[in-house]
Design a protein around this motif. Structure first.
Motif, PDB file in Angstrom:
ATOM      1  N   ALA A  13      40.771   0.952 -38.441  1.00  0.00           N
ATOM      2  CA  ALA A  13      40.530  -0.398 -38.942  1.00  0.00           C
ATOM      3  C   ALA A  13      40.918  -1.424 -37.880  1.00  0.00           C
ATOM      4  O   ALA A  13      41.942  -1.281 -37.211  1.00  0.00           O
ATOM      5  CB  ALA A  13      41.327  -0.633 -40.220  1.00  0.00           C
ATOM      6  N   ASP A  14      40.096  -2.427 -37.742  1.00  0.00           N
ATOM      7  CA  ASP A  14      40.340  -3.491 -36.771  1.00  0.00           C
ATOM      8  C   ASP A  14      39.807  -4.792 -37.365  1.00  0.00           C
ATOM      9  O   ASP A  14      38.602  -5.029 -37.373  1.00  0.00           O
ATOM     10  CB  ASP A  14      39.646  -3.172 -35.447  1.00  0.00           C
ATOM     11  N   THR A  42      32.219   6.701 -38.184  1.00  0.00           N
ATOM     12  CA  THR A  42      33.642   7.002 -38.053  1.00  0.00           C
ATOM     13  C   THR A  42      33.933   8.426 -38.495  1.00  0.00           C
ATOM     14  O   THR A  42      33.195   9.000 -39.307  1.00  0.00           O
ATOM     15  CB  THR A  42      34.487   6.011 -38.881  1.00  0.00           C
ATOM     16  N   GLN A  43      35.011   8.983 -37.967  1.00  0.00           N
ATOM     17  CA  GLN A  43      35.464  10.307 -38.369  1.00  0.00           C
ATOM     18  C   GLN A  43      36.637  10.220 -39.342  1.00  0.00           C
ATOM     19  O   GLN A  43      37.221  11.238 -39.694  1.00  0.00           O
ATOM     20  CB  GLN A  43      35.875  11.115 -37.127  1.00  0.00           C
ATOM     21  N   SER A  44      36.955   9.013 -39.786  1.00  0.00           N
ATOM     22  CA  SER A  44      38.095   8.789 -40.672  1.00  0.00           C
ATOM     23  C   SER A  44      37.624   8.246 -42.011  1.00  0.00           C
ATOM     24  O   SER A  44      36.911   7.244 -42.075  1.00  0.00           O
ATOM     25  CB  SER A  44      39.074   7.800 -40.025  1.00  0.00           C
ATOM     26  N   SER A  45      38.047   8.868 -43.102  1.00  0.00           N
ATOM     27  CA  SER A  45      37.699   8.394 -44.443  1.00  0.00           C
ATOM     28  C   SER A  45      38.313   7.030 -44.715  1.00  0.00           C
ATOM     29  O   SER A  45      37.682   6.158 -45.326  1.00  0.00           O
ATOM     30  CB  SER A  45      38.177   9.400 -45.492  1.00  0.00           C
ATOM     31  N   LEU A  70      26.315  -0.513 -42.754  1.00  0.00           N
ATOM     32  CA  LEU A  70      25.954   0.813 -43.247  1.00  0.00           C
ATOM     33  C   LEU A  70      26.933   1.788 -42.606  1.00  0.00           C
ATOM     34  O   LEU A  70      26.891   2.008 -41.394  1.00  0.00           O
ATOM     35  CB  LEU A  70      24.516   1.156 -42.853  1.00  0.00           C
ATOM     36  N   VAL A  71      27.840   2.327 -43.411  1.00  0.00           N
ATOM     37  CA  VAL A  71      28.931   3.154 -42.882  1.00  0.00           C
ATOM     38  C   VAL A  71      28.615   4.631 -43.079  1.00  0.00           C
ATOM     39  O   VAL A  71      28.310   5.075 -44.196  1.00  0.00           O
ATOM     40  CB  VAL A  71      30.263   2.801 -43.559  1.00  0.00           C
ATOM     41  N   LEU A  72      28.701   5.391 -42.008  1.00  0.00           N
ATOM     42  CA  LEU A  72      28.503   6.838 -42.041  1.00  0.00           C
ATOM     43  C   LEU A  72      29.809   7.498 -41.619  1.00  0.00           C
ATOM     44  O   LEU A  72      30.317   7.246 -40.526  1.00  0.00           O
ATOM     45  CB  LEU A  72      27.376   7.251 -41.092  1.00  0.00           C
ATOM     46  N   GLY A  73      30.341   8.321 -42.504  1.00  0.00           N
ATOM     47  CA  GLY A  73      31.615   8.967 -42.226  1.00  0.00           C
ATOM     48  C   GLY A  73      31.695  10.353 -42.821  1.00  0.00           C
ATOM     49  O   GLY A  73      30.698  10.894 -43.325  1.00  0.00           O
ATOM     50  N   PRO A  74      32.866  10.949 -42.802  1.00  0.00           N
ATOM     51  CA  PRO A  74      33.015  12.338 -43.266  1.00  0.00           C
ATOM     52  C   PRO A  74      32.744  12.530 -44.752  1.00  0.00           C
ATOM     53  O   PRO A  74      32.523  13.661 -45.193  1.00  0.00           O
ATOM     54  CB  PRO A  74      34.469  12.671 -42.923  1.00  0.00           C
ATOM     55  N   ASP A  75      32.729  11.441 -45.536  1.00  0.00           N
ATOM     56  CA  ASP A  75      32.538  11.581 -46.975  1.00  0.00           C
ATOM     57  C   ASP A  75      31.077  11.465 -47.416  1.00  0.00           C
ATOM     58  O   ASP A  75      30.749  11.811 -48.559  1.00  0.00           O
ATOM     59  CB  ASP A  75      33.361  10.528 -47.720  1.00  0.00           C
ATOM     60  N   THR A  99      30.492  12.465 -36.991  1.00  0.00           N
ATOM     61  CA  THR A  99      31.427  12.144 -38.076  1.00  0.00           C
ATOM     62  C   THR A  99      32.409  13.275 -38.382  1.00  0.00           C
ATOM     63  O   THR A  99      33.436  13.033 -39.031  1.00  0.00           O
ATOM     64  CB  THR A  99      30.659  11.805 -39.365  1.00  0.00           C
ATOM     65  N   HIS A 100      32.105  14.495 -37.954  1.00  0.00           N
ATOM     66  CA  HIS A 100      32.985  15.632 -38.247  1.00  0.00           C
ATOM     67  C   HIS A 100      33.432  16.357 -36.978  1.00  0.00           C
ATOM     68  O   HIS A 100      33.995  17.454 -37.071  1.00  0.00           O
ATOM     69  CB  HIS A 100      32.271  16.645 -39.148  1.00  0.00           C
ATOM     70  N   GLY A 101      33.184  15.771 -35.817  1.00  0.00           N
ATOM     71  CA  GLY A 101      33.435  16.463 -34.561  1.00  0.00           C
ATOM     72  C   GLY A 101      34.887  16.535 -34.140  1.00  0.00           C
ATOM     73  O   GLY A 101      35.243  16.136 -33.018  1.00  0.00           O
TER      74      GLY A 101
END
Length: 233
Positions: A13-14, A42-45, A70-75, A99-101
């Motif tokens: 977060a920033d 992001t790779q963080s939920s 539009l957020v793409l992440g591990p969830d 996102t999962h690397g």
């Protein structure tokens, strides 16, 4: 209608981004007269939840400006570790890596994507290679990705490959390139969870034939046993 995709890799977060993102989008629209879409990867939920909050300016019940990334992440992106599945939808496999690397699944994810990239055109593959490289925050995962790309050797026109070659030239000696390939071959096996016996390690480290080491590195990407490096020899 054409859209201008703005892809942002976000590790944490920033709050400053809640001011800069609206500015970037407004600037791009004014400059190109093409509707921009902000995509945050992001790779963080926790970071995904933070980035998903709408950015609103104006009165509480009357917003002059609203930005919804539009957020793409591990969830909300699936984990793709199967090579065939990756080949069926390469862009989704790219997002899976982005996102999962990291963590224990990183090796399988990156290996399946590396294989799938060979089934598409080189220019598109080069773009995807850079996207993945820029989003891998974990140093070990990033190194593995670069090792895979170097071993496969299908993207040599890409700037990332130029960087790898430049680093090799800076060493200035054949010995340095040989040692690099030796370490790369063993590192790929290690990342894939394949046991490396002392015999295999000694044989790889004793080899000074760069072409042979290149061949072993490529075999390491798919070998089920470390001894398969030497199959047929």
């Amino acid at each position: 209608m054409p859209y201008l995709l703005v892809v942002e890799s976000q590790g944490k977060a920033d709050e400053r981004k809640r001011g800069s993102w609206p500015y970037y989008l407004s600037y791009l629209y004014e400059k190109y007269r093409c509707e921009p879409v902000l995509i945050v990867i992001t790779q963080s939920s926790a970071t995904a939840r933070w980035a998903s909050r709408p950015i609103r300016f104006g009165f509480r019940d009357w917003h002059s400006l609203t930005v919804r990334p539009l957020v793409l992440g591990p969830d909300n992106v699936p984990v793709i570790t199967d090579e065939r599945q990756a080949e069926q939808d390469v862009p989704l496999a790219v997002l899976s890596a982005m996102t999962h690397g990291r963590g224990p699944r990183a090796a399988a994810i990156l290996e399946s994507l590396a294989a799938a990239l060979r089934t598409i055109d080189r220019d598109s593959a080069a773009v995807f290679v850079q996207f993945v490289d820029s989003c891998l925050a974990d140093p070990q995962a990033k190194q593995m990705w670069r090792d895979l790309m170097t071993a496969i050797q299908y993207f040599w026109r890409h700037p990332l490959a130029e960087q790898v070659r430049e680093e090799g030239r800076e060493e200035g000696r054949e010995e340095g390139r040989v040692e690099d390939r030796q370490e790369m071959t063993l590192r790929i096996l290690q990342w894939r969870g394949i046991p490396v016996t002392d015999t295999v390690r000694e044989r790889v480290q004793a080899c000074t034939d760069l072409a042979q080491l290149e061949a072993w590195a490529q075999r390491a990407v798919h070998a089920a046993d470390a001894r398969e490096l030497f199959a047929g020899e």
